[in-house]
Design an enzyme around this catalytic site. Structure first.
Site, PDB file in Angstrom:
ATOM      1  N   ARG A 278      31.207  -3.278  39.610  1.00 33.57           N
ATOM      2  CA  ARG A 278      31.959  -3.635  38.394  1.00 33.57           C
ATOM      3  C   ARG A 278      32.176  -5.145  38.330  1.00 33.57           C
ATOM      4  O   ARG A 278      32.301  -5.723  37.257  1.00 33.57           O
ATOM      5  CB  ARG A 278      33.301  -2.883  38.332  1.00 33.57           C
TER       6      ARG A 278
ATOM      7  N   TYR B 270      29.313  -9.047  12.596  1.00 32.48           N
ATOM      8  CA  TYR B 270      29.005  -7.672  12.965  1.00 32.48           C
ATOM      9  C   TYR B 270      30.260  -6.804  12.791  1.00 32.48           C
ATOM     10  O   TYR B 270      31.358  -7.203  13.184  1.00 32.48           O
ATOM     11  CB  TYR B 270      28.479  -7.629  14.409  1.00 32.48           C
TER      12      TYR B 270
ATOM     13  N   ASP C   3      27.779 -15.418  17.758  1.00 31.12           N
ATOM     14  CA  ASP C   3      26.869 -14.313  18.024  1.00 31.12           C
ATOM     15  C   ASP C   3      25.484 -14.773  17.559  1.00 31.12           C
ATOM     16  O   ASP C   3      25.238 -14.957  16.370  1.00 31.12           O
ATOM     17  CB  ASP C   3      27.342 -13.078  17.243  1.00 31.12           C
TER      18      ASP C   3
ATOM     19  N   LYS D 110      19.194  -5.840  21.599  1.00 28.79           N
ATOM     20  CA  LYS D 110      18.249  -6.156  20.538  1.00 28.79           C
ATOM     21  C   LYS D 110      17.041  -6.919  21.108  1.00 28.79           C
ATOM     22  O   LYS D 110      16.327  -6.380  21.913  1.00 28.79           O
ATOM     23  CB  LYS D 110      18.975  -6.945  19.442  1.00 28.79           C
TER      24      LYS D 110
HETATM   25  C1  LIG Z   1      24.556  -9.095  15.425  1.00 29.88           C
HETATM   26  C2  LIG Z   1      25.098  -8.040  16.341  1.00 29.88           C
HETATM   27  N1  LIG Z   1      26.030  -8.359  17.233  1.00 29.88           N
HETATM   28  C3  LIG Z   1      26.546  -7.438  18.082  1.00 29.88           C
HETATM   29  C4  LIG Z   1      26.148  -6.130  18.040  1.00 29.88           C
HETATM   30  C5  LIG Z   1      26.755  -5.134  18.991  1.00 29.88           C
HETATM   31  O1  LIG Z   1      25.883  -4.899  20.049  1.00 29.88           O
HETATM   32  P1  LIG Z   1      25.870  -3.560  20.926  1.00 29.88           P
HETATM   33  O2  LIG Z   1      25.469  -2.432  20.035  1.00 29.88           O
HETATM   34  O3  LIG Z   1      24.899  -3.888  22.018  1.00 29.88           O
HETATM   35  O4  LIG Z   1      27.267  -3.370  21.444  1.00 29.88           O
HETATM   36  C6  LIG Z   1      25.155  -5.745  17.139  1.00 29.88           C
HETATM   37  C7  LIG Z   1      24.702  -4.331  17.098  1.00 29.88           C
HETATM   38  O5  LIG Z   1      24.121  -3.863  16.161  1.00 29.88           O
HETATM   39  C8  LIG Z   1      24.619  -6.727  16.256  1.00 29.88           C
HETATM   40  O6  LIG Z   1      23.674  -6.416  15.351  1.00 29.88           O
END
Ligand SMILES: Cc1ncc(COP(=O)(O)O)c(C=O)c1O
Length: 391
Positions: free
Chosen positions: A58, A111, A183, A208
């Protein structure tokens, strides 16, 4: 020791030499929850050291370390930290850098999970948030308060590929004494390096493009040593730790990141241009197109424009759904950034927001389709879309 100034392609392949074991070219998977010490003193000493790659999984694991060294290098950060999901990375970062009585300025278009973290979770713990239009740098300046600790960005943003002027917003945030997290999932470090533009923390959903094969869920934080240590303090308490196997899969995905992203860039631009010319497509969102609202800024702060294209169909919600059903190569699925092309209808994925005036005002109309362009032959993807659109 690595020679300095390695290209990103080389770092992706060779940036984790310490992870190799004996003569094995590929690092082993340390599928273990814990690590044994030679004696009690050695364990006590390890418990005091700030890096925990071999203490308790962890806290960290050698498979985490291998990925973290590569990601820190290719993002141009001092350190990195992996987590069990992109939301794990966003949650740990946001919780670590805020607290009761503090204020966050966030893009309206971020997001959905990040917005839910702010509006549905952190609001219960005394963190306030102001949402602003990512295209309006003056709105960021106007939203700053004396207790603003964090400015949260996403560029390009999902699903309309909005572009934030990262350098300018960082200057505004720093003038106001706040840190900036961004992000950068949709760009990847191949196309954009936000730390060089002034951002303090970069987060990714490694689910992704970084993983790239739609076979794992993971997240990443890259920043200075000091900030990663601060975020890790919160992260290991919250417990969103990445499994060793997922870390190993992520490392394997990273080997080909540069090649994949180059192909995603090429294919997405080809598809975007073809869609621009299609009579049934009323609008195309892609930062590589001259007509895109953020094109000039994207050209300045990005090296490529990524693999995500959104299109508006001339028609209703049901007409757009029929287009999805006629596609043969695009799978109808959530997520993005894998080698295979995917299609999603944002208004159907987020039904609560699709009906709200806010979502409409942000441009998420019922006939919008988000295309995650894969690494197939571009002409095959265009032909599939033309067929589905009836062109
Ligand atoms: C731009 C973006 N940031 C964060 C996330 C969240 O990622 P996760 O699904 O790996 O938790 C996503 C998921 O679709 C995303 O498209």
């Amino acid at each position: 020791m690595q020679p300095p100034d390695l290209g990103i392609e080389t770092t992706l392949v060779h940036g984790d030499r310490t992870a190799a074991s004996g003569s094995a070219v590929t690092p082993p998977i340390y599928q273990t929850s814990t690590f044994a010490f030679s004696d009690a003193d050695a364990m006590a000493a390890a418990a005091q050291t700030p890096t925990f790659e071999r203490f308790y999984t962890r806290y960290g694991n050698p498979n985490h370390g291998a990925v973290e060294r590569i990601l820190a290098a290719i993002e141009g950060g001092e350190a990195a930290m992996v987590s069990a999901s992109g939301m794990g990375a966003i949650s740990s970062t946001t919780i670590a850098l805020t607290g009761a009585g503090t204020h966050v300025v966030a893009q309206r278009m971020i997001y959905d999970g990040a917005r839910a973290l702010l509006s549905r979770v952190l609001s219960r713990f005394g963190v306030e948030v102001t949402y602003v239009d990512q295209h309006d740098t003056r709105a960021f300046a106007a939203a700053m308060r004396p207790n603003t600790r964090l400015v949260m960005l996403e560029s390009p943003s999902n699903p309309l590929l909005g572009i934030t002027d990262v350098a300018e917003v960082c200057r505004i945030a720093h003038d106001g004494g706040a840190l900036v997290s961004i992000d950068s999932t949709i760009a990847t470090p191949v196309n954009q390096r936000p730390l060089e533009l002034g951002a303090d923390v970069v987060v990714h959903s490694a689910t992704k493009y970084l993983g790239g094969h739609s076979d794992l869920i993971a997240g990443v934080v890259v920043s200075s040593r000091e900030l990663v240590a601060r975020i890790w303090e919160t992260h290991h308490i919250l417990g969103s730790s990445l499994g060793p196997f997922e870390a190993w899969l992520l490392l394997r995905g990273l080997r080909t990141l540069e090649m994949r992203v180059e192909r995603h860039n090429h294919n997405a631009l080809t598809v975007a241009r073809a869609m621009e010319a299609h009579p049934r497509v009323t609008r195309v969102y892609y930062p590589g197109l001259d007509l895109h609202q953020g094109h000039a800024i994207a050209k300045r702060q990005m090296r490529g424009f990524g693999g995500l294209v959104s299109i508006e169909i001339d028609g209703s919600f049901d007409d757009a759904r029929d287009v999805i059903d006629r596609l043969a190569l695009f799978a109808s699925a959530a997520s993005l950034g894998g080698v295979e092309s995917l299609v999603a209808q944002p208004a159907a994925m987020w039904p609560s927001s699709s009906t709200s005036a806010d979502a409409r005002a942000m441009g998420i109309i019922p006939s919008l389709l988000r295309l995650s362009i894969g690494i197939e032959r571009a002409e095959d993807l265009v032909a599939d879309l033309n067929h589905a659109l009836g062109g």
